[in-house]
Structure formats: structure tokens, C-alpha cells
Design an enzyme around this catalytic site. Structure first.
Site, PDB file in Angstrom:
ATOM      1  N   SER A  66       0.847  -1.196   0.000  1.00 33.93           N
ATOM      2  CA  SER A  66       0.000   0.000   0.000  1.00 33.93           C
ATOM      3  C   SER A  66       0.880   1.242   0.000  1.00 33.93           C
ATOM      4  O   SER A  66       1.961   1.232   0.597  1.00 33.93           O
ATOM      5  CB  SER A  66      -0.896   0.016   1.240  1.00 33.93           C
ATOM      6  N   TYR A  90      -1.695  -0.011  10.463  1.00 31.24           N
ATOM      7  CA  TYR A  90      -1.804  -0.505   9.086  1.00 31.24           C
ATOM      8  C   TYR A  90      -0.598  -0.052   8.267  1.00 31.24           C
ATOM      9  O   TYR A  90       0.024  -0.858   7.555  1.00 31.24           O
ATOM     10  CB  TYR A  90      -3.092   0.008   8.450  1.00 31.24           C
TER      11      TYR A  90
END
Length: 299
Positions: free
Chosen positions: A184, A197
Site C-alpha cells: 500500500s 496498518y
């Protein structure tokens, strides 16, 4: 020692910049030739065996469909077996010769070992391992009442791919296969409310960058950086109801994303940002990190 560091502080940046000015055009030229060559020599996945984790929805589901269209054998892994079976049925209709469905949790070591072994037992080989399974939680770090609540995110997003890769490497070496890590852009720079995250994806990125060096030419490694892709949580209609128009504009369909990702994998790309404008965030995080920093507001 202090004198050496002072000398390096002065001269090393100058030397580095000079070398970049000289060799950057050459590097760009070689990259262009490599892109042209890889575009013409794209690998075929027909008949190859592919494991996709987190394939019950989102990017993972559509990666399964894209591999199926190209004739790959598939092992689909996720925790929702009923949903997996629906995805598997569609994969068969799209052209996959055979699809194995394995209910498993990548954060559990025994599950990771089991779905690798079941794939080898059923198909006899492994060509691509796609580490796609991941979870996220939007929350300020200081709002965690129990610090142990962050463990599921790290266990799924980082340790899950580590476990799976460990068991897959011996089989991938035999086929000179590929490892795909769906990371990501959050792994490049801080994202408010996504500290754990972002940390899990940063760990994932660095793990696979190191592994690429260790494995050398025996196994290819592709790290994928998807932007905002349509899934159960980012459905355009749902975002429109919330009046989050900025995300609606930037969202990409999972089908388009999956097609671009598989194309990149087949061309041997080491890094793949999809859509391509996402890579701008990487350069901004290095050259102008202040542009990406904004004080978030609490509700």
C-alpha cells in the site's frame, strides 16, 4: 571518527549528486529498453499454478478472475469459505482448468503450511504466490485501550505473508516462480488514523525488498501499490451516500486494477503502482514530505 563523518557530510552529497547527473540518463535509457523488452516477452500464465490469499473479495477476488481468464490453475484462500466457493465457480466459468478452495487464516502458521501443502498435493507445483490478504482499522493510536488490539493487523498484513512465503519458497525455486506482495502507498508515508496498518505495510515492503536480494534470479518478487480500489468498503454508491466525493473521483474498479497487476507480474515488474499516478506519492514522500502532512481532526 568525528573528522571522517564531517568530511563525509560535506563531500558525499556532492559526489552522489554528480553521479546522479551523469548516470541518471543512462539508467532511464536502460529502463526504457527493459520496459520495451518485457512488453514483448510477457510471461504466459496458462497452465501455471497460482495461490491467492484473501481472494474472497476486493482485489484478491478480481485477481483470481484475471488469472482464470488466462488459464491458470488456482488455489483460493480466505476465511469465508462460502464466499470463496462462489468466486471459484466463476473462475471455472472464466477458463480456469481447476480451482481449489481452502478455508484458512494467514495469521495462523499451521493454516499457511496447510494450504501450501494442499496446493502441491493437488497440482504438483507452484508458480505464483500472491500475498493479498490484509485488514485495516481507522483509529488513532492513542485510542487503543488495549495495545494487544493491534496484533491482528500486524499478524495478517505482515506475519501472514512471511509465514506463507517461508513454506512456498522451496516449491517456487523449482519452477523459478514469482512472489507477489500487495502492499500500500501507506507504507511510504504516514496516514492519520492508520498508524498500525501503515507500519504493517512498511514492514511488508522492506521484507520483500530484502528477500528479492536474497533470492536473486531464482524467484521474482513484485511489490504492488494499489490506490483506492473498489471493494466492499469503497463501493462508489456507498461513498456517495456518505458524500465522500473525493474518494469517488479517485476510485478504480477492481477489474481494471487486477488486469494491470497481472500484466505487470507477467512482465516481471519489481514495483507496480496502479493506477500509475500513485507513484507520485512516493516521490512526494521523499522530496516534499511536508506536502503529505496534515493535522487530522477528531470527530
Amino acid at each position: 571518527m568525528a573528522l571522517i563523518n564531517k568530511i563525509l557530510n560535506i563531500f558525499l552529497p556532492i559526489v552522489t549528486f554528480s553521479l546522479l547527473v551523469v548516470f541518471m540518463p543512462i539508467s532511464i535509457l536502460f529502463s526504457l529498453f527493459g520496459f520495451i523488452r518485457n512488453s514483448k516477452e510477457s510471461d504466459k500464465v496458462s497452465g501455471k499454478v497460482v495461490i491467492i490469499t484473501g481472494s474472497s473479495s476486493g482485489i484478491g477476488e478480481h485477481l483470481a478472475y484475471e488469472y482464470a481468464r488466462r488459464g491458470a490453475y488456482l488455489t483460493l484462500v480466505a476465511r469465508r469459505e462460502d464466499r470463496l466457493r462462489l468466486v471459484a465457480n466463476r473462475c471455472r466459468r472464466l477458463g480456469s482448468p481447476d480451482v481449489a478452495v481452502v478455508r484458512g487464516d494467514v495469521s495462523v502458521i499451521e493454516d499457511c503450511k496447510r494450504f501450501i501443502e494442499e496446493t502441491i498435493s493437488r497440482f504438483g507445483r507452484l508458480d505464483h504466490l500472491v500475498n493479498n490478504a490484509g485488514i485495516a482499522e481507522a483509529k488513532f493510536f492513542e485510542d487503543y485501550l488495549q495495545i494487544s488490539d493491534v496484533l491482528p493487523i500486524m499478524n495478517t498484513n505482515f506475519w501472514g505473508p512471511v509465514y506463507t512465503t517461508h513454506f512456498a519458497i522451496p516449491h517456487l525455486k523449482k519452477t523459478k516462480g514469482k512472489i507477489v506482495a500487495v502492499a500500500s502507498p501507506a507504507g511510504w508515508s504516514g496516514v492519520p488514523r492508520m498508524s498500525i496498518y501503515a507500519a504493517s505495510k512498511a514492514a511488508m515492503i522492506n521484507f520483500y525488498e530484502t528477500l528479492r536480494i536474497e533470492l536473486g534470479p531464482e524467484i521474482g518478487v513484485t511489490i504492488v501499490f494499489p490506490g483506492l480500489v473498489e471493494n466492499e468498503n469503497t463501493n462508489p454508491d456507498l461513498l456517495a451516500e456518505k458524500q465522500d466525493w473525493s474518494q469517488v473521483v479517485a476510485i478504480e474498479s477492481a477489474t481494471e486494477c487486477a488486469k494491470a497487476v497481472v500484466n505487470g507480474i507477467c512482465r516481471g515488474k519489481t514495483f507496480l503502482a496502479e493506477p500509475s499516478w500513485v507513484r507520485v506519492l512516493f516521490w512526494l514522500s521523499i522530496l516534499c514530505p511536508e506536502l503529505l502532512i496534515s493535522k487530522p481532526k477528531r470527530n
